[in-house]
Scaffold this motif. Sequence first.
Motif, mmCIF file in Angstrom:
data_model
loop_
_atom_site.group_PDB
_atom_site.id
_atom_site.type_symbol
_atom_site.label_atom_id
_atom_site.label_comp_id
_atom_site.label_asym_id
_atom_site.label_seq_id
_atom_site.Cartn_x
_atom_site.Cartn_y
_atom_site.Cartn_z
ATOM 1 N N ASN A 2 42.323 -11.743 37.157
ATOM 2 C CA ASN A 2 43.387 -10.820 36.785
ATOM 3 C C ASN A 2 44.760 -11.317 37.237
ATOM 4 O O ASN A 2 45.760 -11.085 36.570
ATOM 5 C CB ASN A 2 43.094 -9.414 37.314
ATOM 6 C CG ASN A 2 43.378 -9.293 38.799
ATOM 7 O OD1 ASN A 2 44.518 -9.126 39.201
ATOM 8 N ND2 ASN A 2 42.344 -9.403 39.628
ATOM 9 N N VAL A 3 44.779 -12.077 38.334
ATOM 10 C CA VAL A 3 46.061 -12.587 38.833
ATOM 11 C C VAL A 3 46.619 -13.642 37.875
ATOM 12 O O VAL A 3 47.812 -13.682 37.582
ATOM 13 C CB VAL A 3 45.905 -13.163 40.258
ATOM 14 C CG1 VAL A 3 47.225 -13.755 40.731
ATOM 15 C CG2 VAL A 3 45.442 -12.076 41.215
ATOM 16 N N LEU A 4 45.711 -14.474 37.342
ATOM 17 C CA LEU A 4 46.136 -15.487 36.382
ATOM 18 C C LEU A 4 46.735 -14.813 35.144
ATOM 19 O O LEU A 4 47.839 -15.157 34.691
ATOM 20 C CB LEU A 4 44.941 -16.362 35.986
ATOM 21 C CG LEU A 4 45.258 -17.390 34.901
ATOM 22 C CD1 LEU A 4 46.151 -18.499 35.444
ATOM 23 C CD2 LEU A 4 43.977 -17.972 34.314
ATOM 24 N N PHE A 5 46.025 -13.833 34.593
ATOM 25 C CA PHE A 5 46.532 -13.102 33.432
ATOM 26 C C PHE A 5 47.876 -12.461 33.743
ATOM 27 O O PHE A 5 48.791 -12.465 32.935
ATOM 28 C CB PHE A 5 45.538 -12.011 33.004
ATOM 29 C CG PHE A 5 44.311 -12.549 32.318
ATOM 30 C CD1 PHE A 5 44.410 -13.607 31.416
ATOM 31 C CD2 PHE A 5 43.056 -12.006 32.562
ATOM 32 C CE1 PHE A 5 43.287 -14.113 30.777
ATOM 33 C CE2 PHE A 5 41.930 -12.500 31.924
ATOM 34 C CZ PHE A 5 42.038 -13.562 31.037
ATOM 35 N N PHE A 6 47.964 -11.909 34.956
ATOM 36 C CA PHE A 6 49.205 -11.270 35.386
ATOM 37 C C PHE A 6 50.359 -12.264 35.351
ATOM 38 O O PHE A 6 51.447 -11.974 34.846
ATOM 39 C CB PHE A 6 49.018 -10.703 36.797
ATOM 40 C CG PHE A 6 50.231 -10.007 37.336
ATOM 41 C CD1 PHE A 6 50.454 -8.661 37.068
ATOM 42 C CD2 PHE A 6 51.167 -10.692 38.101
ATOM 43 C CE1 PHE A 6 51.573 -8.013 37.557
ATOM 44 C CE2 PHE A 6 52.294 -10.053 38.594
ATOM 45 C CZ PHE A 6 52.491 -8.713 38.322
ATOM 46 N N GLU A 7 50.080 -13.469 35.844
ATOM 47 C CA GLU A 7 51.171 -14.454 35.893
ATOM 48 C C GLU A 7 51.564 -14.950 34.508
ATOM 49 O O GLU A 7 52.748 -15.189 34.230
ATOM 50 C CB GLU A 7 50.776 -15.616 36.814
ATOM 51 C CG GLU A 7 51.115 -15.261 38.264
ATOM 52 C CD GLU A 7 50.302 -16.014 39.290
ATOM 53 O OE1 GLU A 7 49.582 -16.964 38.902
ATOM 54 O OE2 GLU A 7 50.380 -15.650 40.483
#
Lengths: 267, 438
Positions: A2-7
């Motif tokens: 989810n952090v990757l998608f967020f970035e």
Amino acid sequence: MNVLFFEVTLLFYFLGTTLFLVQLAGRWEGIWKPAFVVAGIGFFFHTLALVSRMIEGGHIPLTSMHEALSFFSWALVMFFLVVELRYRVHILGSFILPMAFVSLISAAALPKEIRVLEPIFRNVWMHVTLSLLGTVAFAVAFVAGLMYLIQEHMLKSKHLDGLYHKLPALDFLDELNGKAISFGFPLLTLGIITGALFAEFARGSFLNWNAEQIGALGTWLFYLIVLLGRVTVGWRAKKAAYLTVVGFAGVVFTLVGVILKGQHPFA
Amino acid sequence: MNIIAVGLNHRTAPVELRERFAVPESHLPEALARLKRWPGIDEGVILSTCNRVELYAVVKETAHGVESLRDYLVTLASDIGWERLEPHLYCLDGAEAIRHLFRVAASLDSMVVGEPQILGQVKEAYDVALTHKATGVVLNKVMKKAISVGKRVRTETGIAEHAVSVSYAAVELAKKIFQNLSEKTVLLVGIGEMGKLAARHLIGAGVRHVMIANRNYERAIDVATQFNALPVPFSQVHHEMAGADIVLCATAADAYVIGPDDVHRALRSRKNRPMFLIDISDPRNIDPAVGSLDNAYLYNIDDLQSQVVTNLGQRGLEALKAEDIVRVEVPPVVVWLKSLEVVPTIVALRRKADSILREEIDRILAKLGPLSARQRELVEELATAITNKLLHGPLIALKAEADSSNGALFAETAQRLFDLEKELECIAKAQSSEQERG
């Protein structure tokens, strides 16, 4: 994940914001197309980020300030995409997308870890969702009010250039403003009620007069007056625009207060 | 052969002179028929609008053609002599004439650059000339091209984008105050020409509810029936204003008809719904103090006029793009025109050679007496070989120069050297009769 998608989302919103700001300043009329596509792709990744976060955490991701700001930004962009497809008011993106970007980058600066949800917080998402959607509506009212004041100023000063051509008609903006508030107000009301119930349940009292509760009640009262004024004595057009711009400043102030003071169970 | 243009327009001649030469639509067929018969003129088109009277023609010889066309123009106004007309006249030929026509069709030569009517007028002028068989190969092609250039300029540049008339500027402003004009009500106070024109523009933009007030109530009723509007007694204006989103004031009164108190009251009963007040009267009919009220937007004739001037400046930039389009569209037509001159010359040269060949062979065969079939064949072969070899050089040169700027010069030289006048006439006759059948 989810952090990757967020970035990735952050990157696309940054790009979209840049394009939309160019639209605001520049003379290239077709720029809304790439800007719209970029915002759409960003929204897609944003949705992925929220969904994957929900799966990874096992609960609705609305339990921290980071998550709240991210959701706020997501709902704003969704609103923009829907209105753009429906009404083709390209200039709206130049106001909404920067706001969504600022909200998302603020979220990025806050602790991102997924919290273990204490059982007591299981139903807190209802309160958060309602309050946030109400806030999105007020943000839209703010944007409509701001655009109204700019267009109003241009028409009054007879300086009919640049933005004048890009901004929509006054009565459209006034209607958007009115609709946003009459939509946002019930949401905020329900948000406050569920919040109070939650406080009663968690802490044993509906109200303990802390800063953000006072802020929330003040905001609610303010928008109640704005709404009643519109319906009864014709506080529309310029006055409504002023009031919603000022009111939203109050909302932001309350939110920032919540983040900084950290008293809310959230922060 | 060349294309020429002779005329006068809003820049070269005052309206008093232009209108004398204008050809009304009903006289156009007769004027075209006369132009077609006029000495030295092969094809013709008459473009007559309130801003210009122009004659386009195809002539055999440029200098004579221009003179002849000028003589024809003089006949359009019986009482104005050549001396008065001459200083206002422009005469163009070849590429210049084509470029001028393209600029006219693109609305670059209009009084208000970008105005939309002229393209329709060019089309109309061509259609009438076509129906009355005044045009031929050349003007058919050139006029059609001019119309397509006009369309291209409209679609590819923003030349017609912003309002450049006071009425239209008022409509554009109304659209920035009210999203949907069809739900809005217009109150027209006074029924002067300007007011009616602006009202007509607003109706054209979608307004459906119109109220009309005038001091003479009878006339208000008259005009109201024209506009499908509601007549309102003048004494009721201040009262009806509450229901009007747009107030259009154009009376001949020399004092203010509408003051800030009236508008303030109207706004209150409208619950502050915005009002757009347009004052196109001179002297002004709406107190300027109205403009400082919240939610009242007051524009007078000067404000609208200055908006028009700004937009004209905007159009100036777009006009540069349009000029570029015209610039690239002219040369191909010029090349085509040149090739038109060369091709008949080549045909005429071939034809002349063939007829001499035939004549001489017949003559020599008659003198030679009886010959075998083989001998006859050889005589014919000899003659053909000589003519072909002699013509080879000139024909190749003509074909090679057909597209170049020297085409016309080569064609004329060949015509003189080989004395092709008779043959060319034959070809031209054949062409025109073919076209009449076609």
